[in-house]
Design a protein around this motif. Structure first.
Motif, PDB file in Angstrom:
ATOM      1  N   LYS A   1       0.807  -1.223   0.000  1.00  0.00           N
ATOM      2  CA  LYS A   1       0.000   0.000   0.000  1.00  0.00           C
ATOM      3  C   LYS A   1       0.841   1.275   0.000  1.00  0.00           C
ATOM      4  CE  LYS A   1      -3.500  -2.648   2.407  1.00  0.00           C
ATOM      5  NZ  LYS A   1      -4.143  -2.974   3.679  1.00  0.00           N
ATOM      6  N   PHE A   2       2.176   1.107  -0.004  1.00  0.00           N
ATOM      7  CA  PHE A   2       3.070   2.268  -0.002  1.00  0.00           C
ATOM      8  C   PHE A   2       4.153   2.100  -1.058  1.00  0.00           C
ATOM      9  CE2 PHE A   2       1.488   2.035   4.365  1.00  0.00           C
ATOM     10  CZ  PHE A   2       1.188   3.361   4.664  1.00  0.00           C
ATOM     11  N   PRO A   3       4.364   3.076  -1.928  1.00  0.00           N
ATOM     12  CA  PRO A   3       5.542   3.055  -2.809  1.00  0.00           C
ATOM     13  C   PRO A   3       6.803   3.190  -1.961  1.00  0.00           C
ATOM     14  CG  PRO A   3       3.914   4.671  -3.556  1.00  0.00           C
ATOM     15  CD  PRO A   3       3.496   4.242  -2.185  1.00  0.00           C
ATOM     16  N   ALA A   4       7.912   2.646  -2.445  1.00  0.00           N
ATOM     17  CA  ALA A   4       9.164   2.688  -1.683  1.00  0.00           C
ATOM     18  C   ALA A   4       9.602   4.121  -1.382  1.00  0.00           C
ATOM     19  CB  ALA A   4      10.263   1.953  -2.447  1.00  0.00           C
ATOM     20  N   ASP A   5       9.438   5.031  -2.359  1.00  0.00           N
ATOM     21  CA  ASP A   5       9.819   6.434  -2.143  1.00  0.00           C
ATOM     22  C   ASP A   5       8.990   7.067  -1.039  1.00  0.00           C
ATOM     23  OD1 ASP A   5      11.744   6.266  -4.061  1.00  0.00           O
ATOM     24  OD2 ASP A   5      10.590   7.273  -5.627  1.00  0.00           O
ATOM     25  N   ARG A   6       7.713   6.697  -0.980  1.00  0.00           N
ATOM     26  CA  ARG A   6       6.828   7.221   0.069  1.00  0.00           C
ATOM     27  C   ARG A   6       7.290   6.740   1.448  1.00  0.00           C
ATOM     28  NH1 ARG A   6       4.038  11.133   2.179  1.00  0.00           N
ATOM     29  NH2 ARG A   6       2.210  10.502   3.366  1.00  0.00           N
ATOM     30  N   LEU A   7       7.690   5.491   1.534  1.00  0.00           N
ATOM     31  CA  LEU A   7       8.173   4.938   2.802  1.00  0.00           C
ATOM     32  C   LEU A   7       9.450   5.650   3.256  1.00  0.00           C
ATOM     33  CD1 LEU A   7       7.569   1.143   2.094  1.00  0.00           C
ATOM     34  CD2 LEU A   7       6.396   2.522   3.813  1.00  0.00           C
ATOM     35  N   ARG A   8      10.341   5.934   2.317  1.00  0.00           N
ATOM     36  CA  ARG A   8      11.567   6.650   2.679  1.00  0.00           C
ATOM     37  C   ARG A   8      11.253   8.053   3.173  1.00  0.00           C
ATOM     38  NH1 ARG A   8      13.120   4.125  -2.253  1.00  0.00           N
ATOM     39  NH2 ARG A   8      14.449   2.307  -1.849  1.00  0.00           N
ATOM     40  N   PHE A   9      10.286   8.718   2.528  1.00  0.00           N
ATOM     41  CA  PHE A   9       9.886  10.066   2.951  1.00  0.00           C
ATOM     42  C   PHE A   9       9.289  10.020   4.361  1.00  0.00           C
ATOM     43  CE2 PHE A   9       6.577  13.323   3.410  1.00  0.00           C
ATOM     44  CZ  PHE A   9       7.331  14.473   3.219  1.00  0.00           C
ATOM     45  N   ILE A  10       8.461   9.018   4.640  1.00  0.00           N
ATOM     46  CA  ILE A  10       7.852   8.872   5.967  1.00  0.00           C
ATOM     47  C   ILE A  10       8.931   8.689   7.028  1.00  0.00           C
ATOM     48  CG2 ILE A  10       6.449   7.327   7.413  1.00  0.00           C
ATOM     49  CD1 ILE A  10       4.713   6.824   4.884  1.00  0.00           C
ATOM     50  N   LEU A  11       9.913   7.853   6.739  1.00  0.00           N
ATOM     51  CA  LEU A  11      10.995   7.616   7.697  1.00  0.00           C
ATOM     52  C   LEU A  11      11.813   8.885   7.951  1.00  0.00           C
ATOM     53  CD1 LEU A  11      12.115   4.063   6.544  1.00  0.00           C
ATOM     54  CD2 LEU A  11      11.191   4.667   8.786  1.00  0.00           C
ATOM     55  N   LYS A  12      12.041   9.669   6.902  1.00  0.00           N
ATOM     56  CA  LYS A  12      12.758  10.933   7.075  1.00  0.00           C
ATOM     57  C   LYS A  12      11.934  11.886   7.936  1.00  0.00           C
ATOM     58  CE  LYS A  12      14.930  14.814   4.644  1.00  0.00           C
ATOM     59  NZ  LYS A  12      14.296  15.790   5.558  1.00  0.00           N
ATOM     60  N   SER A  13      10.627  11.942   7.682  1.00  0.00           N
ATOM     61  CA  SER A  13       9.741  12.806   8.465  1.00  0.00           C
ATOM     62  C   SER A  13       9.729  12.398   9.934  1.00  0.00           C
ATOM     63  CB  SER A  13       8.313  12.745   7.899  1.00  0.00           C
ATOM     64  OG  SER A  13       8.288  13.183   6.559  1.00  0.00           O
ATOM     65  N   LEU A  14       9.742  11.097  10.185  1.00  0.00           N
ATOM     66  CA  LEU A  14       9.776  10.604  11.564  1.00  0.00           C
ATOM     67  C   LEU A  14      11.095  10.948  12.251  1.00  0.00           C
ATOM     68  CD1 LEU A  14       8.008   7.180  11.020  1.00  0.00           C
ATOM     69  CD2 LEU A  14       7.308   8.879  12.723  1.00  0.00           C
ATOM     70  N   ALA A  15      12.189  10.889  11.502  1.00  0.00           N
ATOM     71  CA  ALA A  15      13.497  11.265  12.065  1.00  0.00           C
ATOM     72  C   ALA A  15      13.499  12.748  12.434  1.00  0.00           C
ATOM     73  CB  ALA A  15      14.603  10.960  11.064  1.00  0.00           C
ATOM     74  N   ASP A  16      12.920  13.577  11.568  1.00  0.00           N
ATOM     75  CA  ASP A  16      12.821  15.019  11.852  1.00  0.00           C
ATOM     76  C   ASP A  16      11.944  15.268  13.074  1.00  0.00           C
ATOM     77  OD1 ASP A  16      14.397  15.514   9.653  1.00  0.00           O
ATOM     78  OD2 ASP A  16      12.719  15.991   8.314  1.00  0.00           O
ATOM     79  N   LEU A  17      10.820  14.544  13.152  1.00  0.00           N
ATOM     80  CA  LEU A  17       9.908  14.698  14.282  1.00  0.00           C
ATOM     81  C   LEU A  17      10.587  14.285  15.585  1.00  0.00           C
ATOM     82  CD1 LEU A  17       7.091  15.247  15.484  1.00  0.00           C
ATOM     83  CD2 LEU A  17       6.465  12.894  14.879  1.00  0.00           C
ATOM     84  N   ASP A  18      11.326  13.205  15.545  1.00  0.00           N
ATOM     85  CA  ASP A  18      12.037  12.732  16.736  1.00  0.00           C
ATOM     86  C   ASP A  18      12.996  13.808  17.244  1.00  0.00           C
ATOM     87  OD1 ASP A  18      12.943  10.378  18.493  1.00  0.00           O
ATOM     88  OD2 ASP A  18      14.834  10.990  17.566  1.00  0.00           O
ATOM     89  N   TYR A  19      13.733  14.438  16.331  1.00  0.00           N
ATOM     90  CA  TYR A  19      14.662  15.503  16.716  1.00  0.00           C
ATOM     91  C   TYR A  19      13.914  16.682  17.332  1.00  0.00           C
ATOM     92  CZ  TYR A  19      18.119  19.234  16.354  1.00  0.00           C
ATOM     93  OH  TYR A  19      18.959  20.276  16.648  1.00  0.00           O
ATOM     94  N   GLN A  20      12.794  17.070  16.710  1.00  0.00           N
ATOM     95  CA  GLN A  20      12.013  18.214  17.209  1.00  0.00           C
ATOM     96  C   GLN A  20      11.442  17.934  18.597  1.00  0.00           C
ATOM     97  OE1 GLN A  20       9.284  18.546  13.835  1.00  0.00           O
ATOM     98  NE2 GLN A  20      10.178  20.534  13.320  1.00  0.00           N
ATOM     99  N   MET A  21      10.944  16.697  18.807  1.00  0.00           N
ATOM    100  CA  MET A  21      10.360  16.358  20.108  1.00  0.00           C
ATOM    101  C   MET A  21      11.427  16.330  21.197  1.00  0.00           C
ATOM    102  SD  MET A  21       7.278  13.579  19.456  1.00  0.00           S
ATOM    103  CE  MET A  21       8.284  12.291  18.751  1.00  0.00           C
ATOM    104  N   LYS A  22      12.592  15.777  20.858  1.00  0.00           N
ATOM    105  CA  LYS A  22      13.644  15.633  21.874  1.00  0.00           C
ATOM    106  C   LYS A  22      14.323  16.954  22.204  1.00  0.00           C
ATOM    107  CE  LYS A  22      14.650  10.740  21.071  1.00  0.00           C
ATOM    108  NZ  LYS A  22      15.571   9.750  20.478  1.00  0.00           N
ATOM    109  N   THR A  23      14.277  17.911  21.284  1.00  0.00           N
ATOM    110  CA  THR A  23      14.896  19.214  21.540  1.00  0.00           C
ATOM    111  C   THR A  23      13.888  20.243  22.047  1.00  0.00           C
ATOM    112  OG1 THR A  23      14.567  19.851  19.213  1.00  0.00           O
ATOM    113  CG2 THR A  23      16.690  18.849  19.806  1.00  0.00           C
ATOM    114  N   GLY A  24      12.614  19.833  22.154  1.00  0.00           N
ATOM    115  CA  GLY A  24      11.586  20.752  22.642  1.00  0.00           C
ATOM    116  C   GLY A  24      11.118  21.745  21.602  1.00  0.00           C
ATOM    117  N   ALA A  25      11.454  21.511  20.337  1.00  0.00           N
ATOM    118  CA  ALA A  25      11.037  22.433  19.269  1.00  0.00           C
ATOM    119  C   ALA A  25       9.544  22.327  18.996  1.00  0.00           C
ATOM    120  CB  ALA A  25      11.823  22.135  17.987  1.00  0.00           C
TER     121      ALA A  25
END
Length: 340
Positions: free
Chosen positions: A298-322
């Motif tokens: 149900k997900f193209p490979a490029d879409r999955l990579r984008f989701i993982l990048k977005s999650l990595a960005d979110l993790d950084y923002q949450m941990k830094t209080g941004a």
């Protein structure tokens, strides 16, 4: 020899002199050792006839000496030896072992002791001489995860042993909610059978009403809801996890883990790997690979990579209080649901 054949031999009073049990399914290993105790050692003899050692604390030559010592007031001894070093590629311990002592014993084990090695590892180190020798001289049994129809059949039999009928659909629902650990599933079957009562029947609805999803299964369900554009249900699961005091950062990490697995399964599947090969390659239960494989369609490979990048960005923002952790994850799920 497989486990079923070994159990039949034990029940016939024909046990091996030395067993080596290894694998990830600790519940199955415990069931096997319980059979050894029940079939070979009378209950009133167990204080004298059973001993336990750990190779992290006791040299193997001392354990062999125990095995060769004639039992006192009992006809035979059952000796359990926990090991994470002799037969695997585990870390060295401070204990020095004279491995030749064990190799010599395997050539001519005594008939009044049964030695059972419980190896804490998924695999044996095939490069080691002691592993090759044990495989040729003793009974070596692997206890890996069971899956697919074998796992649902196991659940149906567990219920039947308690005189309760469980259908295929109910068994599959139980796995989807409780996961694949036999120990967890056995406890849930006990609970369900108490509810149904002797002679009763368990339905899919009964399982859904009585078995709460664990966190990992909730994440599976959340990703499935996102993939099928059921955003409301995905958010309901998220809010339920928050009620259970799960940390948003942990939830995000589990979502990220599931999407990473989906991408890995998709890529390996494209290389013609089988489900079993993928499970072995990724160190996952085949059931988890099956779910990820279905979700990967149900997900193209490029879409999955984008989701993982977005999650990595979110993790950084949450941990830094941004960004507020709950709000950040809510916004991520809303964006994910609107673009799936």
């Amino acid at each position: 020899m497989d486990v079923k054949t070994a159990v039949k031999a034990i029940r016939k009073g024909e046990p091996a002199s030395v067993y080596l049990l290894y694998g990830t399914e600790k519940y199955s290993i415990k069931q096997f050792t319980d059979i050894l105790k029940e079939q070979l050692i009378e209950e009133e003899h167990r204080d004298f006839a059973m001993a336990s050692y750990d190779t992290a604390e006791t040299p193997i030559e001392q354990i062999i000496e125990e095995a060769e010592t004639v039992p006192f007031l009992v006809p035979r001894k059952l000796i359990f030896v926990r090991d994470q070093n002799l037969f695997t590629a585990g870390k060295d311990t401070k204990i020095e072992h004279k491995i030749e002592t064990l190799i010599t014993y395997l050539d001519n084990p005594v008939d009044y002791s049964i030695l059972v090695f419980l190896v804490q590892g998924e695999k044996l180190d095939e490069r080691k001489k002691i592993v090759k020798t044990t495989k040729s001289k003793a009974t070596v049994l692997s206890f890996g995860p069971i899956h697919g129809e074998e796992l649902t059949s196991w659940l149906v039999k567990q219920a039947a042993s308690r005189k309760v009928t469980m259908g295929q659909e109910a068994a599959e629902t139980l796995i989807s909610r409780a996961g694949t650990s036999l120990q967890t599933l056995s406890a849930e079957v006990d609970k369900l059978c108490l509810y149904a009562g002797e002679g009763g029947t368990l339905s899919k609805v009964n399982v859904e009403d009585l078995v709460a999803r664990n966190t990992e299964q909730n994440i599976f369900a959340m990703v499935e809801d996102i993939a099928n554009l059921r955003l409301g249900k995905a958010l309901d699961i998220f809010y339920e996890l928050l009620k259970q005091k799960e940390e948003p950062i942990k939830i995000a990490a589990l979502i990220s883990r599931q999407f990473r697995i989906i991408l890995q399964v998709k890529e390996l599947g494209a290389q013609s790997y089988s489900q079993q090969q993928i499970a072995s390659q990724l160190g996952l239960h085949p059931y988890a690979v099956k779910i990820a494989g279905e979700q990967s369609k149900k997900f193209p490979a490029d879409r999955l990579r984008f989701i993982l990048k977005s999650l990595a960005d979110l993790d950084y923002q949450m941990k830094t209080g941004a960004i507020d952790k709950v709000l950040g994850l809510e916004l991520f799920l809303l964006r994910l649901g609107s673009h799936s």
